[in-house]
Design an enzyme around this catalytic site. Sequence first.
Site, PDB file in Angstrom:
ATOM      1  N   ASP A   9      -4.702   1.049  -1.076  1.00  0.00           N
ATOM      2  CA  ASP A   9      -4.357   1.814   0.122  1.00  0.00           C
ATOM      3  C   ASP A   9      -5.545   1.846   1.073  1.00  0.00           C
ATOM      4  O   ASP A   9      -6.687   1.614   0.691  1.00  0.00           O
ATOM      5  CB  ASP A   9      -3.844   3.212  -0.206  1.00  0.00           C
ATOM      6  CG  ASP A   9      -4.936   4.151  -0.670  1.00  0.00           C
ATOM      7  OD1 ASP A   9      -6.053   3.673  -0.956  1.00  0.00           O
ATOM      8  OD2 ASP A   9      -4.667   5.350  -0.746  1.00  0.00           O
ATOM      9  N   ASP A 104       0.889   2.961   4.146  1.00  0.00           N
ATOM     10  CA  ASP A 104      -0.495   2.550   3.865  1.00  0.00           C
ATOM     11  C   ASP A 104      -0.776   2.306   2.383  1.00  0.00           C
ATOM     12  O   ASP A 104      -1.928   2.203   1.990  1.00  0.00           O
ATOM     13  CB  ASP A 104      -1.474   3.580   4.412  1.00  0.00           C
ATOM     14  CG  ASP A 104      -1.579   4.802   3.528  1.00  0.00           C
ATOM     15  OD1 ASP A 104      -0.526   5.253   3.048  1.00  0.00           O
ATOM     16  OD2 ASP A 104      -2.684   5.297   3.313  1.00  0.00           O
ATOM     17  N   GLU A 105       0.252   2.203   1.561  1.00  0.00           N
ATOM     18  CA  GLU A 105       0.024   2.008   0.131  1.00  0.00           C
ATOM     19  C   GLU A 105       0.961   0.945  -0.402  1.00  0.00           C
ATOM     20  O   GLU A 105       2.161   0.984  -0.113  1.00  0.00           O
ATOM     21  CB  GLU A 105       0.381   3.279  -0.646  1.00  0.00           C
ATOM     22  CG  GLU A 105      -0.654   4.348  -0.692  1.00  0.00           C
ATOM     23  CD  GLU A 105      -0.080   5.592  -1.345  1.00  0.00           C
ATOM     24  OE1 GLU A 105      -0.030   5.651  -2.577  1.00  0.00           O
ATOM     25  OE2 GLU A 105       0.357   6.489  -0.606  1.00  0.00           O
TER      26      GLU A 105
END
Length: 424
Positions: A9, A104-105
């Site tokens: 991330d 974001d991961e």
Amino acid sequence: MSQVFALIDANSFYCSCERVFDPRLNNRPVIVLSNNDGCAVARTPEAKALGIDMGAPFFKIRELCKKENVAVFSSNYTLYGDMSARSNQVYKMFTPDIEVYSIDESFLDFSGFQTRDLAVYGRELRQTVKQWTGLPTCVGIAPTKTLAKLANWTAKHVPDMQGVCDMTDRRKREALMRVIPVSEVWGVGRASTAKLNNMGVKTVWDLAELDPALGRQVLTVVGERLIHELRGTMCIALEQEAPLRKGCAVTRMFGHRITERDEIMEPMSFFAARLAEKLRKYDLGTNSITAFFHSSPHDAGPYHYEQGTVSFPEVTNDSSVLIRAVRRVVEAKYKRGVKYFKGGVMSMDLVGVEKAQRVLFDSLEAPQSESLMTAMDKINRKYGRGALKHATTGTQVKKGWSTQFNYKSPSYTTRMEELPKARA
DNA sequence: TCTGGGGTCCTAGGACCC
DNA sequence: TCTGGGGTCCTAGGACCC
């Protein structure tokens, strides 16, 4: 062959995206605000050091930000979405099997890569992402997703790990789990932490050692699964195909207290139109819509919560149909004299539009509905949201309930007019 | 009407995540 | 403690059926 997952991330993702296109921000504290500029949802370490908490309401920290020269941004989802897509392109060069877990991961399947030093591979991944997107990341590597999350947390919090934590080794893992508080486990929130602490379960290791049956009693099957995952037994698989979403909602505070029925109609109709747009964007339709509006629980006087659901004889995502339904709920449920402060609409029974059962006769939608909606979405994509809309959803440009984005950065990567300029 | 032992569907609410 | 605006999953309880 045993499983190995990596969780990668981006650090302070939204803030980092802003920094990529404006290096002057690099040593400044930066925060990004939630939808509607409500509260801080992303902070750089410099901003955290100033005491700005996750979810801090912006109106409370506005002065602090001014005083400390904090760079403040509204959420720029177009930019973040594009940066996210670029990152995932890079991840796919390191393994074909990835699950995009959030903006974001991503989880990466590293199973079968054990012949190499995974920590070294993780650092290569980080460096490549940094070089090609400009984004700083952290990587956690472990035999289950829950442990990979934990490894990622460790990579972020232990500086000499250089952003990568490999927890595939059982002994190394145990040593770390013995010192990390149980509250850091993925899926253990405030309530569960309190329950576990009461039972003497303080560290991640304590939880891993807990009898799974007892774990189930206290935290339901979710807790039992967690214990197995912490012991290294995979219970949560990689999901490469994103499942169809099941529900969709548009809710917002009105911006000020509303008492008139006609005044409530406007935001509520607007929410319905937004919901319809969202459904069409994902090729989804719905059998029903629920509308609600309520007073503030903090205001004096009794709390009022009105809610109603309208079912449709056929699946629809037509703005007019949804707006009409929502207006009917407002008509029926509105109470004179109540100061309403928030409302919303939601559909919790979405279906893919191709699969939708069509009713042969008595169609709700006007025959040209589909082409009308398509044309409307096209125009709004080109000229900006709200360029073309239903008369009932309001004609004024700015309302208290329209989403505020007062500090938005340019769409550097997706609009020709907003490309960053470089001087050589 | 109550007794027994299932099953399904729906809703509300809790907990958690990003 | 709440502040924002989304989502997911799980459980309990009620209505109803056989």
